[in-house]
Design a protein around this motif. Sequence first.
Motif, PDB file in Angstrom:
ATOM      1  N   HIS A  27      37.358  36.660  40.604  1.00 23.94           N
ATOM      2  CA  HIS A  27      37.263  37.155  41.969  1.00 23.94           C
ATOM      3  C   HIS A  27      36.388  36.164  42.737  1.00 23.94           C
ATOM      4  O   HIS A  27      35.161  36.269  42.701  1.00 23.94           O
ATOM      5  N   PRO A  28      36.990  35.180  43.397  1.00 24.37           N
ATOM      6  CA  PRO A  28      36.202  34.190  44.127  1.00 24.37           C
ATOM      7  C   PRO A  28      35.307  34.805  45.203  1.00 24.37           C
ATOM      8  O   PRO A  28      34.305  34.218  45.580  1.00 24.37           O
ATOM      9  N   PRO A  60      36.799  46.224  40.264  1.00 22.70           N
ATOM     10  CA  PRO A  60      38.244  46.002  40.155  1.00 22.70           C
ATOM     11  C   PRO A  60      38.984  46.696  41.296  1.00 22.70           C
ATOM     12  O   PRO A  60      38.658  47.824  41.666  1.00 22.70           O
ATOM     13  N   SER A  61      39.978  46.013  41.827  1.00 22.16           N
ATOM     14  CA  SER A  61      40.798  46.593  42.894  1.00 22.16           C
ATOM     15  C   SER A  61      41.800  47.567  42.288  1.00 22.16           C
ATOM     16  O   SER A  61      41.992  47.612  41.072  1.00 22.16           O
ATOM     17  N   GLN A  62      42.459  48.328  43.142  1.00 26.37           N
ATOM     18  CA  GLN A  62      43.522  49.212  42.672  1.00 26.37           C
ATOM     19  C   GLN A  62      44.632  48.390  42.029  1.00 26.37           C
ATOM     20  O   GLN A  62      45.223  48.807  41.043  1.00 26.37           O
ATOM     21  N   HIS A  80      39.936  43.650  29.878  1.00 27.89           N
ATOM     22  CA  HIS A  80      40.319  42.896  31.070  1.00 27.89           C
ATOM     23  C   HIS A  80      39.000  42.548  31.743  1.00 27.89           C
ATOM     24  O   HIS A  80      38.242  43.436  32.131  1.00 27.89           O
ATOM     25  N   ILE A  81      38.719  41.268  31.825  1.00 27.10           N
ATOM     26  CA  ILE A  81      37.438  40.789  32.338  1.00 27.10           C
ATOM     27  C   ILE A  81      37.640  40.143  33.698  1.00 27.10           C
ATOM     28  O   ILE A  81      38.555  39.328  33.873  1.00 27.10           O
ATOM     29  N   ILE A  82      36.794  40.524  34.636  1.00 25.02           N
ATOM     30  CA  ILE A  82      36.780  39.905  35.961  1.00 25.02           C
ATOM     31  C   ILE A  82      35.541  39.020  36.034  1.00 25.02           C
ATOM     32  O   ILE A  82      34.424  39.469  35.768  1.00 25.02           O
ATOM     33  N   TYR A 120      32.692  41.559  34.974  1.00 22.78           N
ATOM     34  CA  TYR A 120      32.962  42.985  34.848  1.00 22.78           C
ATOM     35  C   TYR A 120      33.952  43.156  33.705  1.00 22.78           C
ATOM     36  O   TYR A 120      34.944  42.427  33.620  1.00 22.78           O
ATOM     37  N   SER A 121      33.687  44.106  32.838  1.00 23.84           N
ATOM     38  CA  SER A 121      34.556  44.377  31.695  1.00 23.84           C
ATOM     39  C   SER A 121      35.147  45.779  31.813  1.00 23.84           C
ATOM     40  O   SER A 121      34.408  46.764  31.896  1.00 23.84           O
TER      41      SER A 121
END
Length: 98
Positions: A49-50, A56-58, A81-83, A90-91
């Motif tokens: 996520h720059p 996390p988005s929908q 799923h890692i952001i 974020y995990s």
Amino acid sequence: MILLNNANNTIGYVKISQGGIAGTLADVRIIAKYAINSLATSVILVHNHPSGTLKPSQSDKYITKKIKRTLNIFDCKVLDHIILTETDYYSFADDHII
């Protein structure tokens, strides 16, 4: 996407998509193709996520659920799923969403 074997050892990784400023397209069929071709028994999804927003988005939640359902057909698990942002991560697994 990080591809893992039955012992959760990394057997490969692949870039599925490269997006623009506001988003990208992740084709579930391409994700399944790489998981199947590598004989992965599980995967970890990763994207950035720059903007720096860790939430996390929908769309993030929807695509994760869709990928998980699809790979389940092939006995391949989505472990996380890692952001990533520039300073943090974020995990989905840590937050018990996956």
